[in-house]
Design a protein around this motif. Sequence first.
Motif, PDB file in Angstrom:
ATOM      1  N   SER A 368       0.955  -1.026   0.096  1.00  0.00           N
ATOM      2  CA  SER A 368       0.098   0.127  -0.035  1.00  0.00           C
ATOM      3  C   SER A 368       1.023   1.075  -0.217  1.00  0.00           C
ATOM      4  O   SER A 368       0.249   2.566   0.009  1.00  0.00           O
ATOM      5  CB  SER A 368      -1.035   0.051   1.220  1.00  0.00           C
ATOM      6  N   MET A 369       2.200   1.139  -0.155  1.00  0.00           N
ATOM      7  CA  MET A 369       3.300   2.326   0.009  1.00  0.00           C
ATOM      8  C   MET A 369       3.614   2.695  -1.476  1.00  0.00           C
ATOM      9  O   MET A 369       4.495   3.441  -1.741  1.00  0.00           O
ATOM     10  CB  MET A 369       3.981   2.241   1.036  1.00  0.00           C
ATOM     11  N   VAL A 370       3.264   1.770  -2.514  1.00  0.00           N
ATOM     12  CA  VAL A 370       3.396   2.059  -3.996  1.00  0.00           C
ATOM     13  C   VAL A 370       2.238   1.721  -4.747  1.00  0.00           C
ATOM     14  O   VAL A 370       1.417   1.059  -4.483  1.00  0.00           O
ATOM     15  CB  VAL A 370       4.654   1.147  -4.177  1.00  0.00           C
ATOM     16  N   ASN A 371       2.190   2.136  -5.993  1.00  0.00           N
ATOM     17  CA  ASN A 371       1.203   2.139  -7.000  1.00  0.00           C
ATOM     18  C   ASN A 371       1.988   1.561  -7.973  1.00  0.00           C
ATOM     19  O   ASN A 371       2.760   2.089  -8.831  1.00  0.00           O
ATOM     20  CB  ASN A 371       0.695   3.503  -7.654  1.00  0.00           C
ATOM     21  N   GLY A 372       1.691   0.230  -8.243  1.00  0.00           N
ATOM     22  CA  GLY A 372       2.507  -0.692  -9.419  1.00  0.00           C
ATOM     23  C   GLY A 372       3.221  -1.784  -9.150  1.00  0.00           C
ATOM     24  O   GLY A 372       3.974  -1.408  -7.676  1.00  0.00           O
ATOM     25  N   ALA A 373       3.082  -3.118  -9.536  1.00  0.00           N
ATOM     26  CA  ALA A 373       3.839  -4.047  -9.020  1.00  0.00           C
ATOM     27  C   ALA A 373       5.341  -4.061  -9.133  1.00  0.00           C
ATOM     28  O   ALA A 373       6.078  -4.673  -8.240  1.00  0.00           O
ATOM     29  CB  ALA A 373       3.425  -5.213 -10.020  1.00  0.00           C
ATOM     30  N   ASN A 374       5.871  -3.288  -9.884  1.00  0.00           N
ATOM     31  CA  ASN A 374       7.425  -3.513 -10.116  1.00  0.00           C
ATOM     32  C   ASN A 374       7.973  -2.314  -9.430  1.00  0.00           C
ATOM     33  O   ASN A 374       9.281  -2.075  -9.498  1.00  0.00           O
ATOM     34  CB  ASN A 374       7.671  -2.994 -11.515  1.00  0.00           C
ATOM     35  N   LYS A 375       7.175  -1.590  -8.733  1.00  0.00           N
ATOM     36  CA  LYS A 375       7.780  -0.267  -7.743  1.00  0.00           C
ATOM     37  C   LYS A 375       8.108  -0.490  -6.349  1.00  0.00           C
ATOM     38  O   LYS A 375       7.445  -1.446  -5.755  1.00  0.00           O
ATOM     39  CB  LYS A 375       6.880   0.906  -8.131  1.00  0.00           C
ATOM     40  N   GLU A 376       9.116   0.146  -6.040  1.00  0.00           N
ATOM     41  CA  GLU A 376       9.684   0.014  -4.623  1.00  0.00           C
ATOM     42  C   GLU A 376       9.653   1.616  -4.013  1.00  0.00           C
ATOM     43  O   GLU A 376      10.474   2.310  -4.770  1.00  0.00           O
ATOM     44  CB  GLU A 376      10.796  -0.521  -4.358  1.00  0.00           C
ATOM     45  N   SER A 377       9.434   1.727  -2.937  1.00  0.00           N
ATOM     46  CA  SER A 377       9.930   3.185  -2.374  1.00  0.00           C
ATOM     47  C   SER A 377      10.830   3.005  -1.136  1.00  0.00           C
ATOM     48  O   SER A 377      10.493   2.340  -0.183  1.00  0.00           O
ATOM     49  CB  SER A 377       8.775   4.013  -2.048  1.00  0.00           C
ATOM     50  N   TRP A 378      11.950   3.499  -1.228  1.00  0.00           N
ATOM     51  CA  TRP A 378      13.044   3.402  -0.383  1.00  0.00           C
ATOM     52  C   TRP A 378      13.230   4.819   0.289  1.00  0.00           C
ATOM     53  O   TRP A 378      13.333   5.658  -0.239  1.00  0.00           O
ATOM     54  CB  TRP A 378      14.366   3.001  -0.916  1.00  0.00           C
ATOM     55  N   PHE A 379      13.565   4.618   1.647  1.00  0.00           N
ATOM     56  CA  PHE A 379      13.617   5.818   2.519  1.00  0.00           C
ATOM     57  C   PHE A 379      14.949   5.553   2.956  1.00  0.00           C
ATOM     58  O   PHE A 379      15.562   4.683   3.809  1.00  0.00           O
ATOM     59  CB  PHE A 379      12.706   6.155   3.688  1.00  0.00           C
ATOM     60  N   VAL A 380      15.934   6.282   2.531  1.00  0.00           N
ATOM     61  CA  VAL A 380      17.318   6.322   2.825  1.00  0.00           C
ATOM     62  C   VAL A 380      18.039   7.490   3.724  1.00  0.00           C
ATOM     63  O   VAL A 380      17.618   8.855   3.568  1.00  0.00           O
ATOM     64  CB  VAL A 380      18.265   6.314   1.598  1.00  0.00           C
ATOM     65  N   LEU A 381      18.551   7.112   4.774  1.00  0.00           N
ATOM     66  CA  LEU A 381      18.593   8.211   5.757  1.00  0.00           C
ATOM     67  C   LEU A 381      20.432   7.981   6.062  1.00  0.00           C
ATOM     68  O   LEU A 381      20.735   7.008   6.656  1.00  0.00           O
ATOM     69  CB  LEU A 381      17.950   7.956   7.096  1.00  0.00           C
ATOM     70  N   VAL A 382      21.010   9.315   6.073  1.00  0.00           N
ATOM     71  CA  VAL A 382      22.209   9.090   6.755  1.00  0.00           C
ATOM     72  C   VAL A 382      22.234  10.343   8.070  1.00  0.00           C
ATOM     73  O   VAL A 382      21.584  11.472   7.837  1.00  0.00           O
ATOM     74  CB  VAL A 382      23.431   9.590   5.777  1.00  0.00           C
ATOM     75  N   ASN A 383      23.039  10.028   9.003  1.00  0.00           N
ATOM     76  CA  ASN A 383      23.196  11.024   9.934  1.00  0.00           C
ATOM     77  C   ASN A 383      23.737  12.286   9.549  1.00  0.00           C
ATOM     78  O   ASN A 383      24.741  12.152   8.648  1.00  0.00           O
ATOM     79  CB  ASN A 383      24.061  10.631  11.155  1.00  0.00           C
TER      80      ASN A 383
END
Length: 497
Positions: A368-383
């Motif tokens: 439920s955090m993407v629209n589309g089967a091939n998709k991914e949403s990454w949250f990348v965090l650096v200090n």
Amino acid sequence: MAKIAVIGAGIGGMSAAARLAKSGHNVTIYENSDRAGGKCRTEWFGDYGFDTGPSLLTLPAVYRDLFLKTGKRIEHILELEPVDPAFTYNFSDGKSVTFPNLSNPNTYIEIEKSFGRAASDQWKALITKSERMWEVSREPFVESELTSIWPLLKRKNLIRDIKEISPFTSLRKLTKQMKIDPHLQMIVDRYATYAGSDPRSAPAVLLTIAFIESTFGAWHIKGGVGQLAVAIEQRCVDLGVKFEFNTLVSQILVTNNKVSGIKIADGRQIEADLIVSNSDAEYLYNKLIEPKVTAARGERRKLKYAIKSLAGFSLLIGLDNSKGAEVKLNHHNVYFPKDYDAEFDQIFSKKVPVSDPTIYICAPKDESMVNGANKESWFVLVNAPRHQISGGWDWSKNSDQYAKEIINKLDQLGLNVSARLDFLKARTPADLENYAMAPGGSIYGTSSNSAASAFLRARNRSKILGLFCVGGSTHPGGGLPLVGISAEIVANAIGKA
Ligand SMILES: Cc1cc2nc3c(=O)[nH]c(=O)nc-3n(C[C@H](O)[C@H](O)[C@H](O)COP(=O)(O)OP(=O)(O)OC[C@H]3O[C@@H](n4cnc5c(N)ncnc54)[C@H](O)[C@@H]3O)c2cc1C
């Protein structure tokens, strides 16, 4: 029934408002931005949804209690999901370890597989120590109003308790004394960053995070952790709390050392019997209260000595796996650098972006955090160091270059990001300062970079009568669990109508 003005619709402000409305008070929240949640929000860009603030919920009991005490249980409103495995830690020597969720015995097995029996036994000893520290520190340092050191000195088992929490030992020193494996050392060091701090100066008691995370689990909320803010906002509305958005509070009105109301930036003055501030404590005491109010001087002095928490540089990355080969990641992933100390030196001493940072990637397994089967949403965090226009790093410049460097690192780690990149947005500490009114973009207000840090944090009950403080920059500290506890402390301090 008291008329209560809450300044800020962050998680702390709204949690306190819900509890106070349930107790029969007349509550209005004044929020500078156009939405509720403060730092805690799930944001959508095209096909990709990201938790741009918290992406990990620990100690969910705090929010179970909030919902239970104010109406329907949390399980009727949000889908709380245990994240299994909880974390995958990757090291510069090519080794890695995956911690399962909610099972210390299985964690010991995984550590043994990666680093051998001795390391597994060391982690077991560490969890045992961590639990004892939690038992001793939970009630006086976390769940109670910490008004001064004196009640603590009168405790029945003072000597035993002091020995247990080693108040003058740093987290790093404790783990060095315990002679733990260098990989595990890095995992423990990282817990200091949960409080925005440097493990070399943060108190040993932060080891309790190891026990809390492993025993009470790592949790996700379906649709994003930001749904917690949406649900608390709705709970407030159901209880009759009123919201005024796009409303900047510019002053707290104080007469004879007692609050009488608030002034809004548009010139309006609103009377209130009590004020709950969810504004960052530094901003509250230095900007919202006139210098002539003498009762604020003690807090101002303390805040001057408190070291500010670290900030964060994040990338919101939308990946399209039809453009390149997918690389499977677990939900929470950490990539440690070779030299972790260099990271803390750069953030706290040199105040420059980290050249080889620890990289955290949240790759939610939540369709439920993407629209589309091939998709991914990454949250990348650096200090990152705080945003400081003078005497520090000005994050409003140089963000694109730093974003490129992080993407290169992700590619070098074999994560095939550039080829699949479909959406990219960088968030700097300057951005967080702008949208959540977090001075310098500090994630957690003040850090825990000294033995006295707990006492340097703003108190929940101000010396200005009728003023109460809630949220990450106040006692007991930052992060969703502690913020929720601060709201409970404030609601209890105010009491029923
Ligand atoms: C990138 C990032 C990652 C994080 N990751 C995690 C995590 O994984 N797990 C976790 O538990 N925690 C995490 N945190 C920390 C967590 O988000 C915070 O501790 C928590 O959300 C802070 O809540 P708060 O009550 O202090 O309010 P805040 O979120 O600080 O909100 C304060 C609100 O008050 C408003 N306000 C302030 N002053 C005024 C004024 N004068 N007038 C009107 N409105 C005002 C602001 O606009 C804001 O909306 C993360 C934070 C960030 C930024």
